[in-house]
Design a protein around this motif. Structure first.
Motif, short mmCIF file in Angstrom:
data_model
loop_
_atom_site.label_atom_id
_atom_site.label_comp_id
_atom_site.label_asym_id
_atom_site.label_seq_id
_atom_site.Cartn_x
_atom_site.Cartn_y
_atom_site.Cartn_z
N ALA A 95 0.84 -1.21 0.00
CA ALA A 95 0.00 0.00 0.00
C ALA A 95 0.87 1.25 0.00
CB ALA A 95 -0.93 -0.01 1.21
N GLY A 96 0.49 2.19 -0.86
CA GLY A 96 1.17 3.48 -0.90
C GLY A 96 0.45 4.49 -0.04
N PRO A 97 0.94 5.75 -0.02
CA PRO A 97 0.31 6.78 0.83
C PRO A 97 -1.15 7.03 0.50
CG PRO A 97 2.47 7.49 0.03
CD PRO A 97 2.14 6.24 -0.71
N GLU A 98 -1.53 6.88 -0.78
CA GLU A 98 -2.90 7.17 -1.18
C GLU A 98 -3.77 5.92 -1.25
OE1 GLU A 98 -3.89 10.22 -1.49
OE2 GLU A 98 -1.86 10.99 -1.13
N ASP A 99 -3.19 4.74 -1.01
CA ASP A 99 -3.93 3.48 -1.12
C ASP A 99 -4.63 3.13 0.19
OD1 ASP A 99 -3.09 3.10 -3.75
OD2 ASP A 99 -1.23 2.13 -3.11
N VAL A 100 -5.62 2.23 0.06
CA VAL A 100 -6.30 1.69 1.23
C VAL A 100 -5.52 0.45 1.68
CG1 VAL A 100 -8.45 0.73 2.15
CG2 VAL A 100 -8.50 2.53 0.39
N GLU A 101 -5.18 0.38 2.95
CA GLU A 101 -4.40 -0.74 3.48
C GLU A 101 -5.30 -1.93 3.83
OE1 GLU A 101 -2.30 0.79 6.80
OE2 GLU A 101 -0.76 1.80 5.58
N CYS A 102 -4.74 -3.12 3.65
CA CYS A 102 -5.46 -4.34 4.05
C CYS A 102 -5.52 -4.37 5.58
CB CYS A 102 -4.75 -5.57 3.50
SG CYS A 102 -5.45 -7.13 4.05
N ASP A 103 -6.71 -4.66 6.12
CA ASP A 103 -6.89 -4.66 7.58
C ASP A 103 -6.37 -5.94 8.23
OD1 ASP A 103 -8.09 -2.13 7.71
OD2 ASP A 103 -10.02 -2.97 7.09
N VAL A 104 -6.06 -6.97 7.42
CA VAL A 104 -5.62 -8.25 7.98
C VAL A 104 -4.11 -8.38 7.97
CG1 VAL A 104 -5.87 -10.77 7.78
CG2 VAL A 104 -7.78 -9.28 7.20
N THR A 106 -0.23 -8.05 8.49
CA THR A 106 0.60 -7.59 9.60
C THR A 106 1.93 -7.12 9.05
OG1 THR A 106 1.46 -9.82 9.92
CG2 THR A 106 -0.47 -9.19 11.23
N GLY A 107 2.62 -6.29 9.81
CA GLY A 107 3.88 -5.73 9.30
C GLY A 107 3.57 -4.72 8.20
N ARG A 108 4.32 -4.85 7.13
CA ARG A 108 4.05 -3.95 6.00
C ARG A 108 2.80 -4.42 5.28
NH1 ARG A 108 8.23 -2.20 1.11
NH2 ARG A 108 6.87 -0.59 0.22
N LYS A 109 1.82 -3.54 5.19
CA LYS A 109 0.50 -3.92 4.69
C LYS A 109 0.43 -3.82 3.17
CE LYS A 109 -2.08 -2.69 8.86
NZ LYS A 109 -2.63 -4.03 9.09
N ASN A 110 -0.34 -4.77 2.59
CA ASN A 110 -0.59 -4.75 1.14
C ASN A 110 -1.74 -3.80 0.84
OD1 ASN A 110 1.42 -6.58 0.54
ND2 ASN A 110 0.05 -8.36 0.74
N ARG A 111 -1.83 -3.47 -0.44
CA ARG A 111 -2.92 -2.58 -0.90
C ARG A 111 -4.22 -3.37 -0.95
NH1 ARG A 111 -5.00 -1.78 -5.93
NH2 ARG A 111 -3.27 -2.95 -6.88
N ALA A 112 -5.26 -2.83 -0.35
CA ALA A 112 -6.57 -3.49 -0.36
C ALA A 112 -7.23 -3.28 -1.72
CB ALA A 112 -7.46 -2.92 0.74
N VAL A 113 -7.93 -4.33 -2.19
CA VAL A 113 -8.61 -4.25 -3.49
C VAL A 113 -10.12 -4.20 -3.31
CG1 VAL A 113 -6.75 -5.35 -4.76
CG2 VAL A 113 -8.51 -6.77 -3.70
#
Length: 367
Positions: A95-104, A106-113
């Motif tokens: 996930a970047g600064p403007e992206d929505v982060e995955c709520d599940v 942990t650590g560095r979060k992926n971009r939520a789709v």
């Protein structure tokens, strides 16, 4: 290379609800295709509204369309599955600064789709799989990942804000519609969005028309400025030429008046000097005769005295010159008076003309 091509083409056969390869594909009236189970589950959630929308283009259908299996599409999908077509593994996308982060994550979060309106959580591709594979999760409603997920949920009933109350101009859930908003003018959010978009389109059309009108005004104004600049430059050049000619004319008249005064001076001086020479000649003659008379008055020779008196009496009398009348205080006051009158007349004419010039020069050029 063939396998890479299959991965590339796989998106054409994915269901936009479950994001997996189509299973038992059906095509709805707008032309979009979905898994039969996915689109049925999606519409079952909105059955109480009696209006059913396409998840992609949001076109509404009423009554609910009867779903039929798309046999041709199903055969194509089956054919590709038999040739070894598999879903490409989801790429690792943080996930970047403007992206929505995955709520599940942990650590560095992926971009939520996707965001789930039931779980009130957002998921990346990996953590979204249970919503596609587990039967209980398949009934959940998924939407595009949003940072404002809570704002789409009714704070009172915890339901999705799917209805728009025109009476109070706010989004509500279907429970609000049957309770405190009962009897109000309500429509589906999608219906209100289409109407607002139509109104927005009209506003945009008017705005574009206004922009075009202003662009035309700007172009005309720029042309007017260019024309005004050229006209001002020409007016300055003409004014300089006219005033130069006037100055030259005044210089010529000044020279003529100066030469006239000098000519009058020369004539008068010449006349006076001629008269002066004659007067001096007459005075010389008179002094000579006076000396003769003085000498004769003292002679003792009577005969000479009488003969001289006779001679003096018969000589011509000097005195034919006219009487001399000359004003020692003579000036060119008359000429100066005429020049002063000319100056006053010129100033009066200039004043009147300049007032007209100033009035015309200060008129507004742009309205």
């Amino acid at each position: 290379m063939a396998q890479a091509g299959l991965f590339l083409d796989q998106d054409q056969f994915n269901c936009s609800i479950c994001l997996d390869v189509l299973r038992d594909p059906v095509t709805i009236p707008c032309g979009h295709s979905y898994c039969s189970g996915c689109i049925k589950g999606y519409w079952d959630q909105d059955d109480f509204l009696a209006v059913h929308c396409c998840p992609q283009c949001r076109q509404s259908f009423n009554p609910r369309p009867v779903l039929g299996r798309n046999t041709m599409l199903a055969e194509v999908v089956d054919k590709f599955k038999k040739t070894g077509l598999q879903a490409a593994p989801p790429p690792q996308c943080y996930a970047g600064p403007e992206d929505v982060e995955c709520d599940v994550c942990t650590g560095r979060k992926n971009r939520a789709v996707k965001s789930c309106l039931v779980c009130l959580a957002s998921y990346c591709d990996t953590h979204l799989l249970p919503h596609y594979e587990s039967a209980p999760f398949k009934k959940h409603k998924l939407v595009q990942a949003s940072k404002k997920l809570q704002e789409t949920i009714c704070p009172r009933h915890g339901k999705l804000l799917e209805v728009y109350c025109r009476t109070e101009q706010r989004c509500i859930c279907y429970l609000c519609m049957t309770a405190e908003h009962k009897g109000h003018d309500t429509v589906l959010v999608e219906t209100e969005i289409r109407q607002k978009q139509s109104q927005l389109g009209e506003l945009k059309r008017r705005s574009q028309q206004r922009i075009q009108e202003r662009e035309k005004d700007v172009q005309e104004l720029r042309q007017a400025i260019s024309s005004l600049t050229r006209s001002a430059r020409s007016a300055v050049e003409d004014t300089e030429r006219v005033f130069t000619e006037l100055i030259r004319s005044m210089e010529l008249k000044r020279f003529e008046v100066r030469e006239l005064i000098k000519a009058q001076e020369k004539t008068a001086v010449s006349q006076a000097e001629g008269l002066l020479a004659k007067l001096e000649q007459e005075m010389s003659e008179l002094r000579r005769r006076d000396a003769e008379l003085e000498q004769l008055s003292h002679t003792e020779d009577n005969i000479f005295f009488l003969q001289s008196c006779q001679s003096l009496s018969s000589s011509p009398v000097i005195g034919g010159l006219p009487a001399v009348t000359f004003d020692p205080n003579f000036t060119f006051n008359m000429v100066m008076s005429s020049v002063a009158d000319f100056r006053g007349l010129l100033e009066e004419v200039c004043q009147g003309s300049f007032i007209s010039i100033y009035e015309k020069g200060t008129e507004p050029l742009i309205y």
